[in-house]
Structures are given as C-alpha cells and as structure tokens.
Enzyme design. Sequence first.
Site, PDB file in Angstrom:
ATOM      1  CG  ASN A  17     100.082 -68.544  20.973  1.00 34.20           C
ATOM      2  OD1 ASN A  17     100.286 -67.551  20.234  1.00 34.20           O
ATOM      3  ND2 ASN A  17     100.600 -68.619  22.102  1.00 34.20           N
ATOM      4  CG  ASP A  19     101.454 -65.115  20.870  1.00 31.97           C
ATOM      5  OD1 ASP A  19     100.206 -64.638  21.054  1.00 31.97           O
ATOM      6  OD2 ASP A  19     102.031 -65.493  21.788  1.00 31.97           O
ATOM      7  CG  HIS A  20     104.640 -67.074  16.384  1.00 31.90           C
ATOM      8  ND1 HIS A  20     105.656 -66.091  16.705  1.00 31.90           N
ATOM      9  CD2 HIS A  20     104.767 -68.143  17.373  1.00 31.90           C
ATOM     10  CE1 HIS A  20     106.229 -66.664  17.936  1.00 31.90           C
ATOM     11  NE2 HIS A  20     105.858 -67.944  18.154  1.00 31.90           N
ATOM     12  CG  HIS A  53     102.604 -64.251  25.782  1.00 29.24           C
ATOM     13  ND1 HIS A  53     103.843 -64.851  25.847  1.00 29.24           N
ATOM     14  CD2 HIS A  53     102.693 -63.287  26.914  1.00 29.24           C
ATOM     15  CE1 HIS A  53     104.529 -64.625  26.920  1.00 29.24           C
ATOM     16  NE2 HIS A  53     103.767 -63.588  27.510  1.00 29.24           N
ATOM     17  NE  ARG A  55     107.754 -62.298  25.085  1.00 28.52           N
ATOM     18  CZ  ARG A  55     108.155 -63.247  25.761  1.00 28.52           C
ATOM     19  NH1 ARG A  55     107.415 -64.442  25.284  1.00 28.52           N
ATOM     20  NH2 ARG A  55     109.114 -63.274  26.379  1.00 28.52           N
ATOM     21  NE  ARG A  59     109.517 -60.949  22.379  1.00 29.49           N
ATOM     22  CZ  ARG A  59     110.585 -61.709  22.994  1.00 29.49           C
ATOM     23  NH1 ARG A  59     110.478 -62.972  22.403  1.00 29.49           N
ATOM     24  NH2 ARG A  59     111.244 -61.321  23.885  1.00 29.49           N
ATOM     25  CG  HIS A  60     104.180 -61.822  19.681  1.00 26.80           C
ATOM     26  ND1 HIS A  60     103.499 -61.654  20.792  1.00 26.80           N
ATOM     27  CD2 HIS A  60     105.221 -62.755  19.734  1.00 26.80           C
ATOM     28  CE1 HIS A  60     103.859 -62.659  21.619  1.00 26.80           C
ATOM     29  NE2 HIS A  60     105.010 -63.353  21.210  1.00 26.80           N
ATOM     30  CD  GLU A  80     100.088 -67.840  26.239  1.00 29.11           C
ATOM     31  OE1 GLU A  80     101.170 -67.460  25.757  1.00 29.11           O
ATOM     32  OE2 GLU A  80      99.975 -69.021  25.867  1.00 29.11           O
ATOM     33  CB  THR A 111     107.213 -68.799  27.491  1.00 24.89           C
ATOM     34  OG1 THR A 111     106.381 -67.825  26.864  1.00 24.89           O
ATOM     35  CG2 THR A 111     106.996 -69.007  29.054  1.00 24.89           C
ATOM     36  CD  GLU A 161      98.940 -73.735  28.391  1.00 27.23           C
ATOM     37  OE1 GLU A 161      98.005 -72.826  28.363  1.00 27.23           O
ATOM     38  OE2 GLU A 161      99.865 -73.521  27.517  1.00 27.23           O
ATOM     39  CG  HIS A 208     106.014 -73.653  25.123  1.00 22.89           C
ATOM     40  ND1 HIS A 208     107.298 -74.028  24.353  1.00 22.89           N
ATOM     41  CD2 HIS A 208     106.148 -72.274  25.270  1.00 22.89           C
ATOM     42  CE1 HIS A 208     107.880 -72.761  24.065  1.00 22.89           C
ATOM     43  NE2 HIS A 208     107.227 -71.861  24.545  1.00 22.89           N
ATOM     44  N   GLY A 209     105.525 -75.888  22.296  1.00 22.32           N
ATOM     45  CA  GLY A 209     106.345 -76.967  21.447  1.00 22.32           C
ATOM     46  C   GLY A 209     105.730 -78.020  20.612  1.00 22.32           C
ATOM     47  N   GLY A 236     100.737 -72.981  18.967  1.00 25.28           N
ATOM     48  CA  GLY A 236     100.667 -71.675  18.033  1.00 25.28           C
ATOM     49  C   GLY A 236     101.733 -71.824  16.838  1.00 25.28           C
TER      50      GLY A 236
HETATM   51  N1  PXP Z   1     101.301 -71.988  25.974  1.00 26.52           N
HETATM   52  C1  PXP Z   1     102.207 -70.851  26.686  1.00 26.52           C
HETATM   53  C2  PXP Z   1     101.954 -70.716  28.003  1.00 26.52           C
HETATM   54  C3  PXP Z   1     102.802 -70.271  25.565  1.00 26.52           C
HETATM   55  O1  PXP Z   1     103.877 -69.347  26.274  1.00 26.52           O
HETATM   56  C4  PXP Z   1     103.091 -70.755  24.480  1.00 26.52           C
HETATM   57  C5  PXP Z   1     104.057 -69.885  23.651  1.00 26.52           C
HETATM   58  O2  PXP Z   1     103.719 -68.655  23.350  1.00 26.52           O
HETATM   59  C6  PXP Z   1     102.262 -71.551  23.927  1.00 26.52           C
HETATM   60  C7  PXP Z   1     101.221 -72.269  24.751  1.00 26.52           C
HETATM   61  C8  PXP Z   1     102.104 -72.183  22.623  1.00 26.52           C
HETATM   62  O3  PXP Z   1     103.554 -72.695  22.158  1.00 26.52           O
HETATM   63  P1  PXP Z   1     103.804 -72.830  20.710  1.00 26.52           P
HETATM   64  O4  PXP Z   1     103.861 -71.622  19.996  1.00 26.52           O
HETATM   65  O5  PXP Z   1     105.201 -73.444  20.828  1.00 26.52           O
HETATM   66  O6  PXP Z   1     102.748 -73.715  20.164  1.00 26.52           O
END
Ligand code: PXP
Length: 262
Positions: A17, A19-20, A53, A55, A59-60, A80, A111, A161, A208-209, A236
Amino acid sequence: MSRSGSSFPAASRLGVNIDHVATLRQLRGTPYPSLVEAARIVETAGGEQITIHLREDRRHIQDQDVVDLRKSLKVMMNLEMAATDAMVKIATKIKPEWVCLVPEKRTEVTTEGGLDLKKNRSRMAKTIEKLKKAKIKVSLFVEPTVSVVTQSHDLGADAVELHTGQYCLATQGALGKKSASRVKPEFERIEKAARHGVQLGLHVHAGHGFDYENVRSVAALERSDRSALIEEFNIGHAIVCRAALVGMERAVREMIASIRAP
Ligand code: PXP
C-alpha cells in the site's frame, strides 16, 4: 518443503500500500515523490500488487495517481474505496484487477474497522454486482468473525480482507494494560475467520497494522496442504516507515553530492 520458494505449497502474496508515499507529497504539494517510481521499485523488489486507497477526501492518493498507475503497473492493482456511486464510476473506468470495499469516515486517521454488512446490505450487494459486471474482483474489508465472513460469501464477494488492526495494536502494546492478554484471542479470531473463508471457497486476504514482527505468526498459518492460509497481505505504513530509514543513507549522500558538485 518451504513456502518461501515459488514451488508448491503456495506462499502468500504481498500487496504494498503506497498511500503514505502520496501523504508525503501532499504534505507540501511537491511534485515528488513519484508514485509511479515508488510502484516500480515495489515491483523490482518482488511486490506482487500495488494497493491504493482513493479516499473521498483525497487526502493522499489523487485521481491522477490512479490513472498514472493503471498505465504503468506491471503487477495487479488493488483499489480500496468506499461503496459509493462516484467511486464505482471511477473503478469501472479504471478497471483495477481488484477493488477492496472499505468503510470510510472523514474524521478517521486511518480505516478503523471492517464493513457493517448487515446495515449496508443492499448498497453492498448493488456495488458488488456492478463491479463484478465490469470484471473486477471484489474483496470486502471485514472484521475477522465467522458471521461476517459468511455474509461476505452470501453477498457474492470473491474475497475477504480480514481486518487485523486489533491484533496488531495488541502486539504493539497499544491497547493499554489489556494488550498482552488480547494478542492470543485476536490472533485466534483471525485464524478462525480465515479457515472459515477458505472453507466457503473465498480468497482470504489480511491487512491493517502489520509490522515486520507481528506479521510473522499470521503468515505462518497453513492449510492442510501446507500452503499459506492467508493468500494475500496488504501492508503499507510499516513499509513506508522502514523505507524512510533504510533509504536515508543514500538520500543524504545524493543531497551532499548536489551541494558539493552542483
Ligand atoms: N488494508 C486496508 C483495507 C486498509 O485500509 C489499509 C490502510 O489503508 C491497509 C490494508 C494497510 O494498512 P497499513 O498501512 O496499516 O499496513
């Protein structure tokens, strides 16, 4: 037999991911860092999917990023998005290989949980139908529970997921005093929901996380044929954070070169 090679039993795939990377660019409104370049590096390193993602508040990731990445990606794109008409319009035009439907709140930092499929049943069903008609595979970002995995299957999703946020926060001590005692039950929730998804014939993804440590035990879960229980991880923040450290030396050397050999 190891799962680390390309031979059977199958290993999990990593979706990165990015996004950042866009967050860093949006902070200053600079033309860099390039998302296309970031994606190319992910591909070179063996990442098998780019996850972004888009959004509603942009924002990103921006609309143009989605267009540019679609043109340049060699690996799969996992988009996403919220289950809105506006987003479905974008997705059916762009045609990513996967769409992951996620809940979205404007005020959240990231999220915060899985989709409420009971509350949003008819919207979800319509959205899934439209995306599948456009030949886009659909995954639903859900809490790791047997009931919501069953609901995802009944709605016609291709994949779930599993939201691993609570497990990851527990491993990082971020749930306060109860953190240590939450790791095992949260891990077991993920395992149970994943096995149920596989039994129903769903593709099972997770995200996530995750960080470089807490991902290991989830990635080690196996099916009876010793292939990975979780087919795909979407990660991500931890990767972008790690990149800032492991890439720092080269970045500084390049800036010194710009100053000293202008
Ligand atoms: N999966 C989903 C559905 C998410 O919303 C995110 C965060 O955008 C991720 C995976 C990746 O999460 P992380 O950035 O915490 O690894």
